[in-house]
Design an enzyme around this catalytic site. Structure first.
Site, mmCIF file in Angstrom:
data_model
loop_
_atom_site.group_PDB
_atom_site.id
_atom_site.type_symbol
_atom_site.label_atom_id
_atom_site.label_comp_id
_atom_site.label_asym_id
_atom_site.label_seq_id
_atom_site.Cartn_x
_atom_site.Cartn_y
_atom_site.Cartn_z
ATOM 1 C CE LYS A 167 -9.254 11.239 9.955
ATOM 2 N NZ LYS A 167 -10.071 11.934 10.976
ATOM 3 N N GLY A 174 -5.233 17.837 9.714
ATOM 4 C CA GLY A 174 -5.288 17.639 8.272
ATOM 5 C C GLY A 174 -4.028 17.041 7.671
ATOM 6 C CE LYS A 210 -19.388 5.079 5.800
ATOM 7 N NZ LYS A 210 -19.383 4.123 4.684
ATOM 8 C CG HIS A 217 -13.975 21.286 12.447
ATOM 9 N ND1 HIS A 217 -12.851 22.049 12.356
ATOM 10 C CD2 HIS A 217 -13.809 20.506 13.521
ATOM 11 C CE1 HIS A 217 -12.030 21.737 13.351
ATOM 12 N NE2 HIS A 217 -12.592 20.811 14.070
ATOM 13 C CG HIS A 244 -6.513 20.820 6.508
ATOM 14 N ND1 HIS A 244 -7.632 20.113 6.894
ATOM 15 C CD2 HIS A 244 -5.962 20.129 5.492
ATOM 16 C CE1 HIS A 244 -7.735 19.030 6.143
ATOM 17 N NE2 HIS A 244 -6.739 19.019 5.279
ATOM 18 C CE LYS A 246 -10.252 25.112 13.091
ATOM 19 N NZ LYS A 246 -9.977 24.934 14.533
ATOM 20 C CD GLU A 296 -7.010 15.863 14.754
ATOM 21 O OE1 GLU A 296 -6.547 16.965 15.064
ATOM 22 O OE2 GLU A 296 -6.987 15.415 13.596
ATOM 23 C CG ASN A 298 -6.953 20.981 18.983
ATOM 24 O OD1 ASN A 298 -6.230 20.152 18.438
ATOM 25 N ND2 ASN A 298 -7.989 21.519 18.369
ATOM 26 N NE ARG A 300 -4.164 25.173 19.219
ATOM 27 C CZ ARG A 300 -4.443 24.146 18.413
ATOM 28 N NH1 ARG A 300 -3.865 22.980 18.605
ATOM 29 N NH2 ARG A 300 -5.326 24.281 17.432
HETATM 30 C C1 MV4 Z 1 -12.191 13.358 8.660
HETATM 31 C C2 MV4 Z 1 -12.957 13.786 7.569
HETATM 32 C C3 MV4 Z 1 -13.954 12.941 7.130
HETATM 33 N N1 MV4 Z 1 -14.146 11.736 7.712
HETATM 34 N N2 MV4 Z 1 -12.428 12.171 9.234
HETATM 35 C C4 MV4 Z 1 -9.068 16.937 8.570
HETATM 36 C C5 MV4 Z 1 -8.341 17.596 9.677
HETATM 37 C C6 MV4 Z 1 -8.356 16.643 10.795
HETATM 38 N N3 MV4 Z 1 -8.520 17.382 12.024
HETATM 39 C C7 MV4 Z 1 -9.476 15.714 10.521
HETATM 40 N N4 MV4 Z 1 -9.917 15.979 9.183
HETATM 41 C C8 MV4 Z 1 -10.928 15.318 8.630
HETATM 42 N N5 MV4 Z 1 -11.211 14.108 9.182
HETATM 43 C C9 MV4 Z 1 -13.381 11.381 8.745
HETATM 44 N N6 MV4 Z 1 -13.574 10.186 9.311
HETATM 45 C C10 MV4 Z 1 -12.701 15.035 7.011
HETATM 46 C C11 MV4 Z 1 -11.682 15.807 7.539
HETATM 47 C C12 MV4 Z 1 -11.483 17.104 6.949
HETATM 48 C C13 MV4 Z 1 -11.723 18.265 7.690
HETATM 49 C C14 MV4 Z 1 -12.113 18.236 9.016
HETATM 50 C C15 MV4 Z 1 -12.322 19.385 9.716
HETATM 51 C C16 MV4 Z 1 -12.173 20.613 9.101
HETATM 52 C C17 MV4 Z 1 -11.789 20.667 7.811
HETATM 53 C C18 MV4 Z 1 -11.554 19.511 7.072
HETATM 54 C C19 MV4 Z 1 -11.171 19.586 5.738
HETATM 55 C C20 MV4 Z 1 -10.946 18.431 5.030
HETATM 56 C C21 MV4 Z 1 -11.091 17.187 5.641
#
Ligand code: MV4
Length: 456
Positions: A167, A174, A210, A217, A244, A246, A296, A298, A300
């Protein structure tokens, strides 16, 4: 006129540096507090509802956001000529721009949000995770910080086991993620992630986690005042997303119980108190196999804040303004209550099957109503949705004593709602609410994309 709000900083006039439904949302809180509002708008938004309702308005530039809603000089000038005391940034645009927050304060205005330092810290996803690690907030297994070399990446991947994600430190939401499912995919993921991060953000710092393959989420809403009081308002489940974006959010999560919420909330609020965080914030977690992992933060107000407001009976924007004025929260965690269930459907001006944008004129707009129904929207009959901005046109929020009743109420409200003349995602929301799997509450971040593909 309401009795004027007299905070310690005497906020009498607030400039709202945003548009659409969120500009209205902030205006409404100000109105109820006896605070006057200044709308800013692009030439494309001259007849927008947020301009009509505000006490004053200033045109800040042409349609392109970079020349108007992102035009810091124009916004600060608008604040100066109207004599505004404070700026509320809403979400998107300049809301998480640390330099903007700094400039607002440097001009003697109050920024309604966290300090520039905290915005900056949480904007760097590595720094944010570092802070949370020190505060004992649970994280996804991964690199301790930025990856210094491909060799380090390989060594960490061997330890935490594939699949892994690379990342971008400057990414988030995303953007800038690459998955490696095995050792032979790692080199390419490493190269591509770094090249894309450099191109997109001007920063090639990357880190490793990982890869969790079927998480939910979950995000936690917090408020902190400037006197060391920090409270949380429970979680929102935002798993129902596509690319990404919602579509549906719930409070609370159908997957969590009160004990899990209390434990996570206690950990997070103690941590934020330690770092002196202020104003509203949302911590994002992945939740899988009974475990939370912070990803993460946010800094805001979020689009989906209304589900929390309905669940807890709190006006988060009013609280943001009180905090910015130096007031104390005046209540503690034990005073925060969670009643029933709330759901939000984001209605966008898009084709409900292809998701192609569908701007244009709305002939008939009819909002649903009744007990437990809330519509946050800047729509009106005859309004032309401009093509230049986000396609969100309305948020339909329901609140009911239980999740099944909330779903029934949402179905009823969706059936009452009319937005004619443009395509909207209303039909998709009706199908989601009627789906047995959605109704069971058993879904992950991948559920909606499969649902859309299955229905096609
Ligand atoms: C991840 C994940 C799986 N494993 N991290 C995508 C947006 C960003 N905020 C973080 N994201 C993700 N991080 C790990 N270690 C899968 C996603 C992810 C995701 C996360 C939240 C909501 C929607 C998503 C859609 C695809 C991937």
């Amino acid at each position: 006129m309401r009795p004027p709000f007299r905070g310690l900083k005497m906020l009498k006039k607030i400039l709202i540096a945003n548009r659409g439904e969120i500009a209205l949302r902030v205006h409404r809180a100000c109105q109820e507090m006896g605070i006057r509002t200044v709308a800013v708008h692009s030439t494309a938004d001259a007849s927008a509802m947020h301009v009509r309702l505000a006490d004053e308005s200033v045109c800040i530039g042409p349609p392109a956001a970079r020349d108007s809603y992102l035009n810091v000089a124009a916004i600060l000038s608008a604040a100066a000529i109207t004599g505004a005391d404070a700026i509320h940034p809403g979400y998107g645009f300049l809301s998480e721009n640390a330099r903007f927050a700094e400039m607002v304060e440097a001009h003697g205005l109050t920024f309604i949000g966290p300090t520039a330092d905290h915005i900056h810290m949480m904007g760097d996803k590595i720094a944010a995770k570092d802070a949370m690690r020190k505060l004992n907030v649970p994280l996804v297994p991964g690199s301790p910080g930025a990856l210094e070399s491909f060799e380090e990446a390989r060594a960490i991947a061997e330890t935490i086991k594939y699949p892994v994600l690379i990342k971008a430190a400057a990414g988030g939401g995303g953007r800038g993620m690459k998955v490696a499912r095995s050792a032979d995919e790692l080199e390419e993921a490493w190269q591509v992630a770094r090249t894309e991060a450099k191109a997109a953000f001007g920063n090639d710092a990357v880190y490793m986690e990982k890869y969790l393959d079927r998480p939910r989420h979950i995000e936690l809403q917090v408020l902190a005042d400037t006197h060391g009081n920090v409270v949380h308002f429970g979680e929102r489940d935002c798993s129902l997303q596509r690319r990404h974006q919602k579509l549906v959010e719930e409070a609370g999560s159908p997957a969590l119980n009160a004990a899990q919420r209390d434990a996570l909330g206690a950990q997070v609020t103690a941590g934020l108190r330690q770092i002196g965080y202020r104003n509203a914030g949302t911590l994002e977690f992945l939740y899988q196999d009974g475990q939370f992992a912070f990803i993460e933060m946010n800094t805001r107000l979020q689009v989906e804040h209304p589900v929390t407001e309905m669940l807890c009976g709190v006006d988060l924007v009013r609280e943001q303004i009180r905090i910015a004025a130096g007031e104390k929260l005046g209540y503690g965690q034990a005073d925060v209550t969670f009643n029933g269930h709330a759901i939000e459907c984001r209605i966008t001006a898009e084709d409900p099957e292809s998701f192609a944008p569908s701007p244009g004129r709305v002939n008939t707009y009819h909002a649903p109503g009744g007990l437990g129904v809330r519509v946050d929207s800047a729509l009106y009959s005859g309004y032309a949705v401009p093509p230049h901005y986000d396609s969100l046109v309305a948020k339909l929020i329901v609140h009911a004593p239980s999740r099944p009743q909330a779903i029934a109420r949402m179905q009823r409200a969706l059936d009452e709602m009319v937005v004619d003349g443009i395509k909207t995602t209303l039909p998709l929301h009706r199908r989601i609410m009627a789906d047995a799997e959605f109704q069971s509450g058993d879904y992950t971040i991948h559920w909606l994309e499969r649902f859309v593909a299955r229905e096609a």
